[in-house]
Design an enzyme around this catalytic site. Structure first.
Site, PDB file in Angstrom:
ATOM      1  N   HIS A 182       0.244  -1.602  -0.123  1.00  0.00           N
ATOM      2  CA  HIS A 182       0.246   0.040   0.184  1.00  0.00           C
ATOM      3  C   HIS A 182       0.853   1.110   0.326  1.00  0.00           C
ATOM      4  O   HIS A 182       1.997   1.501   0.848  1.00  0.00           O
ATOM      5  CB  HIS A 182      -1.220   0.401   1.194  1.00  0.00           C
ATOM      6  CG  HIS A 182      -2.168  -1.178   1.210  1.00  0.00           C
ATOM      7  ND1 HIS A 182      -2.500  -2.106   2.173  1.00  0.00           N
ATOM      8  CD2 HIS A 182      -2.712  -1.572   0.021  1.00  0.00           C
ATOM      9  CE1 HIS A 182      -2.986  -2.494   1.771  1.00  0.00           C
ATOM     10  NE2 HIS A 182      -3.838  -2.692   0.336  1.00  0.00           N
ATOM     11  N   ALA A 183       0.499   2.200  -0.982  1.00  0.00           N
ATOM     12  CA  ALA A 183       2.002   3.296  -1.775  1.00  0.00           C
ATOM     13  C   ALA A 183       2.022   3.900  -0.492  1.00  0.00           C
ATOM     14  O   ALA A 183       4.104   4.054  -0.388  1.00  0.00           O
ATOM     15  CB  ALA A 183       1.437   3.944  -2.303  1.00  0.00           C
ATOM     16  N   ARG A 184       0.734   4.229   0.296  1.00  0.00           N
ATOM     17  CA  ARG A 184       1.349   5.429   1.728  1.00  0.00           C
ATOM     18  C   ARG A 184       2.410   4.819   2.674  1.00  0.00           C
ATOM     19  O   ARG A 184       2.523   5.518   4.224  1.00  0.00           O
ATOM     20  CB  ARG A 184       0.481   5.859   1.895  1.00  0.00           C
ATOM     21  CG  ARG A 184      -0.778   5.284   2.749  1.00  0.00           C
ATOM     22  CD  ARG A 184      -2.036   5.751   2.044  1.00  0.00           C
ATOM     23  NE  ARG A 184      -3.095   4.092   3.408  1.00  0.00           N
ATOM     24  CZ  ARG A 184      -4.734   4.382   2.502  1.00  0.00           C
ATOM     25  NH1 ARG A 184      -4.985   5.646   1.571  1.00  0.00           N
ATOM     26  NH2 ARG A 184      -5.667   3.840   3.400  1.00  0.00           N
ATOM     27  N   GLU A 185       2.366   3.671   2.747  1.00  0.00           N
ATOM     28  CA  GLU A 185       2.204   2.896   4.250  1.00  0.00           C
ATOM     29  C   GLU A 185       3.857   2.583   3.876  1.00  0.00           C
ATOM     30  O   GLU A 185       5.147   1.727   4.259  1.00  0.00           O
ATOM     31  CB  GLU A 185       2.103   1.084   4.534  1.00  0.00           C
ATOM     32  CG  GLU A 185       0.440   1.329   4.042  1.00  0.00           C
ATOM     33  CD  GLU A 185      -0.447   0.372   3.740  1.00  0.00           C
ATOM     34  OE1 GLU A 185       0.439  -1.003   4.606  1.00  0.00           O
ATOM     35  OE2 GLU A 185      -1.644   0.867   3.813  1.00  0.00           O
ATOM     36  N   ARG A 240      -2.568   4.993  -2.137  1.00  0.00           N
ATOM     37  CA  ARG A 240      -3.450   2.976  -1.248  1.00  0.00           C
ATOM     38  C   ARG A 240      -2.496   2.335  -2.084  1.00  0.00           C
ATOM     39  O   ARG A 240      -1.637   1.531  -2.440  1.00  0.00           O
ATOM     40  CB  ARG A 240      -4.766   3.002  -0.484  1.00  0.00           C
ATOM     41  CG  ARG A 240      -4.878   1.862   0.047  1.00  0.00           C
ATOM     42  CD  ARG A 240      -6.061   1.418   0.100  1.00  0.00           C
ATOM     43  NE  ARG A 240      -6.154  -0.012   0.260  1.00  0.00           N
ATOM     44  CZ  ARG A 240      -6.020  -0.678   1.329  1.00  0.00           C
ATOM     45  NH1 ARG A 240      -5.527  -0.477   2.785  1.00  0.00           N
ATOM     46  NH2 ARG A 240      -6.589  -1.657   1.237  1.00  0.00           N
ATOM     47  N   HIS A 313       3.130  -3.721   6.773  1.00  0.00           N
ATOM     48  CA  HIS A 313       1.616  -2.373   6.784  1.00  0.00           C
ATOM     49  C   HIS A 313       2.033  -1.605   7.943  1.00  0.00           C
ATOM     50  O   HIS A 313       2.539  -1.949   8.347  1.00  0.00           O
ATOM     51  CB  HIS A 313       0.684  -2.792   6.590  1.00  0.00           C
ATOM     52  CG  HIS A 313      -0.173  -4.349   5.376  1.00  0.00           C
ATOM     53  ND1 HIS A 313      -0.782  -3.056   4.185  1.00  0.00           N
ATOM     54  CD2 HIS A 313       0.249  -5.413   4.602  1.00  0.00           C
ATOM     55  CE1 HIS A 313      -1.162  -4.207   3.511  1.00  0.00           C
ATOM     56  NE2 HIS A 313      -0.098  -5.584   4.019  1.00  0.00           N
ATOM     57  N   TYR A 315      -1.477   1.436   9.522  1.00  0.00           N
ATOM     58  CA  TYR A 315      -0.990   1.077  10.778  1.00  0.00           C
ATOM     59  C   TYR A 315      -2.175   0.992  11.574  1.00  0.00           C
ATOM     60  O   TYR A 315      -3.268   0.445  11.013  1.00  0.00           O
ATOM     61  CB  TYR A 315      -0.571   2.074  11.310  1.00  0.00           C
ATOM     62  CG  TYR A 315      -2.361   3.641  11.026  1.00  0.00           C
ATOM     63  CD1 TYR A 315      -2.306   4.385   9.724  1.00  0.00           C
ATOM     64  CD2 TYR A 315      -2.555   3.965  11.959  1.00  0.00           C
ATOM     65  CE1 TYR A 315      -2.519   5.162   9.269  1.00  0.00           C
ATOM     66  CE2 TYR A 315      -4.367   4.210  12.084  1.00  0.00           C
ATOM     67  CZ  TYR A 315      -4.292   5.229  10.377  1.00  0.00           C
ATOM     68  OH  TYR A 315      -5.342   5.929  10.356  1.00  0.00           O
ATOM     69  N   GLU A 389       0.787  -4.320  10.792  1.00  0.00           N
ATOM     70  CA  GLU A 389       0.617  -3.198  11.022  1.00  0.00           C
ATOM     71  C   GLU A 389       1.688  -2.585  11.450  1.00  0.00           C
ATOM     72  O   GLU A 389       1.199  -3.054  13.177  1.00  0.00           O
ATOM     73  CB  GLU A 389      -1.038  -3.645  10.984  1.00  0.00           C
ATOM     74  CG  GLU A 389      -1.883  -3.949  10.319  1.00  0.00           C
ATOM     75  CD  GLU A 389      -2.284  -3.467   8.946  1.00  0.00           C
ATOM     76  OE1 GLU A 389      -1.688  -2.220   8.857  1.00  0.00           O
ATOM     77  OE2 GLU A 389      -2.961  -3.648   7.829  1.00  0.00           O
TER      78      GLU A 389
END
Ligand SMILES: [Zn+2]
Length: 425
Positions: A182-185, A240, A313, A315, A389
């Site tokens: 997931h791109a933003r993680e 994401r 991942h 959060y 996470e």
């Protein structure tokens, strides 16, 4: 940048070096956006319906107890008028994104020198991650090699590093990590980099680390969604999905973690709407990234097998094991998985007191179909297939972004958790 890095970047294609905002799109700053955690009392659909008239951005779509939303400045009053049970995650999301750190430059190191630990003090651009891995591999070339797992929609190579110990290359079962699907993680990439870094730099001096690397071959893919990751740095920090376009659809992106070809066809664990954050694609495994990752996974399965897979991942601070697609199912080795997850959580907590919740992913969080963990468990035959996470949990600690100062503590506590897990598993 050394020659090997230059060659590797040529392999990654010209797009890998592009840092500019895509044509026609300006960078979203999220200035003045206020982010909230809204209690859902196990009914997120009702909350989603209430806020559907707002252009709020939802973030943690996988959690049924609460919904995290970022509300644009002009809609904050309207949001507050809804009188939802909510706490504040970010007073000004744009300011906190800015504080997260201007992405730092990485100068590389001279030939065969080990990169500095200062790498973990800041977030970095995609091309710098490529250079970092190339530098790390070159410094430990007798027990590592760079690997690739196919090509992204926009033509970037999905790269990684393979590490081995005294048994020699490819002689032991696989420990297999994915970062930043997931791109933003972003923090997930930093964590797997820290683990790779420590395995290599401590192998010669630490008997625990030597025992782990002598027992397993590690395959670490730090950015399995490179197009999305680049897009979070050029245009939208909260993106994401991947960046796949499909004919006849105006919305961009497929959720790579809902596209794996196992139980993909079931309903309620992903979206069939291309505009949604959990869009599953048109067919099982039809994203370019999933095609590459499936082939790479089957390669590991068919050689020495997969001992442990972790999809990293953020959060929420969870350790999740199968299954995502059915909340009534538990893995055959459920008691063992629970005990290992409990032990891992306990070890993580020793460093900074960070608490992790663990359990089967569907019953602990939410139903997911076409996810990596179910695929790795049932098709990849990994003995343990987990999602972790990372920080934060949200309440009182932010949520949407993790400050750069927390990169190293987050990585250290996970490294401790993995050392426990890999010795005990
Ligand atoms: Zn994720």
């Amino acid at each position: 940048m050394k020659l090997s890095t230059a060659i590797f970047q040529i392999l990654l294609g010209p797009l890998a070096l592009a840092g500019a905002v895509p044509k026609g799109e300006s960078k979203i700053t999220y200035g003045g956006y206020k982010a909230f955690r809204v209690a859902t009392h196990n009914n997120p659909a009702a909350i989603k319906e209430k806020i559907s008239k707002l252009s709020a951005v939802t973030y943690n779509i996988d959690n049924r107890e609460h919904l995290d939303v970022a509300v644009p400045p002009q809609e904050i009053a309207a949001f507050e008028a809804l009188k939802l049970e909510a706490s504040v995650l970010h007073e000004d999301l744009g300011a906190d994104i800015a504080k997260e750190g201007t992405v730092a430059a990485y100068e590389g190191v001279s030939a065969q020198a080990v990169p500095s630990l200062t790498w973990f003090n800041a977030y970095h651009a995609y091309a710098d991650h490529v250079t970092f891995f190339s530098d790390l591999q070159a410094a430990f070339s007798n027990q590592s090699e760079l690997v690739t797992a196919g090509t992204s929609f926009e033509g970037r190579t999905i790269f990684g590093i393979h590490l081995w110990g005294s048994g020699g290359k490819g002689s032991k079962p696989a420990v297999y990590y994915h970062g930043t699907v997931h791109a933003r993680e972003w923090i997930s990439t930093k964590v797997v980099e820290y683990i790779a870094y420590n395995l290599l730099t401590q192998y010669g001096t630490n008997t625990t680390v030597k025992a782990i690397l002598d027992k397993y071959d590690f395959y670490i893919l730090p950015v399995v969604n490179p197009d999305g990751f680049v897009y979070t740095q050029t245009t939208n920090r909260l993106w994401r999905k991947n960046r796949q376009t499909r004919s006849g659809q105006s919305c961009v992106g497929t959720d790579i973690n809902r596209n794996w070809p196992y139980k993909w066809e079931l309903t309620n664990g992903a979206s069939t709407n291309a505009c949604d954050e959990t869009y599953k694609g048109l067919a099982a495994g039809d994203s370019p990234e999933n095609k590459g990752l499936v082939a790479f996974t089957l390669g590991l399965k068919n050689s020495k097998g997969i001992k442990l897979f972790i999809d990293w991942h953020s959060y929420g601070q969870y350790i999740l094991f199968p299954y995502g697609y059915d909340c009534s199912l538990k893995p055959a080795n459920y008691a063992l998985q629970s005990s290992l997850a409990a032990g891992t959580a306990a070890r993580i907590k020793l460093s900074y007191g960070t608490s992790f919740t663990y359990g089967p992913s569907c019953s602990t969080l939410y139903a997911t179909t076409g996810d990596s963990v179910d695929y790795l468990d049932s098709v990849g035959l990994a003995q343990y297939a987990w999602t972790i996470e990372l920080r934060p949990t949200g309440s009182g600690t932010g949520g949407f972004v993790l400050p750069a100062a927390q990169i190293l503590p987050t990585a250290i506590e996970q490294w401790e958790g993995q050392k426990y897990l890999l010795a005990a598993a």
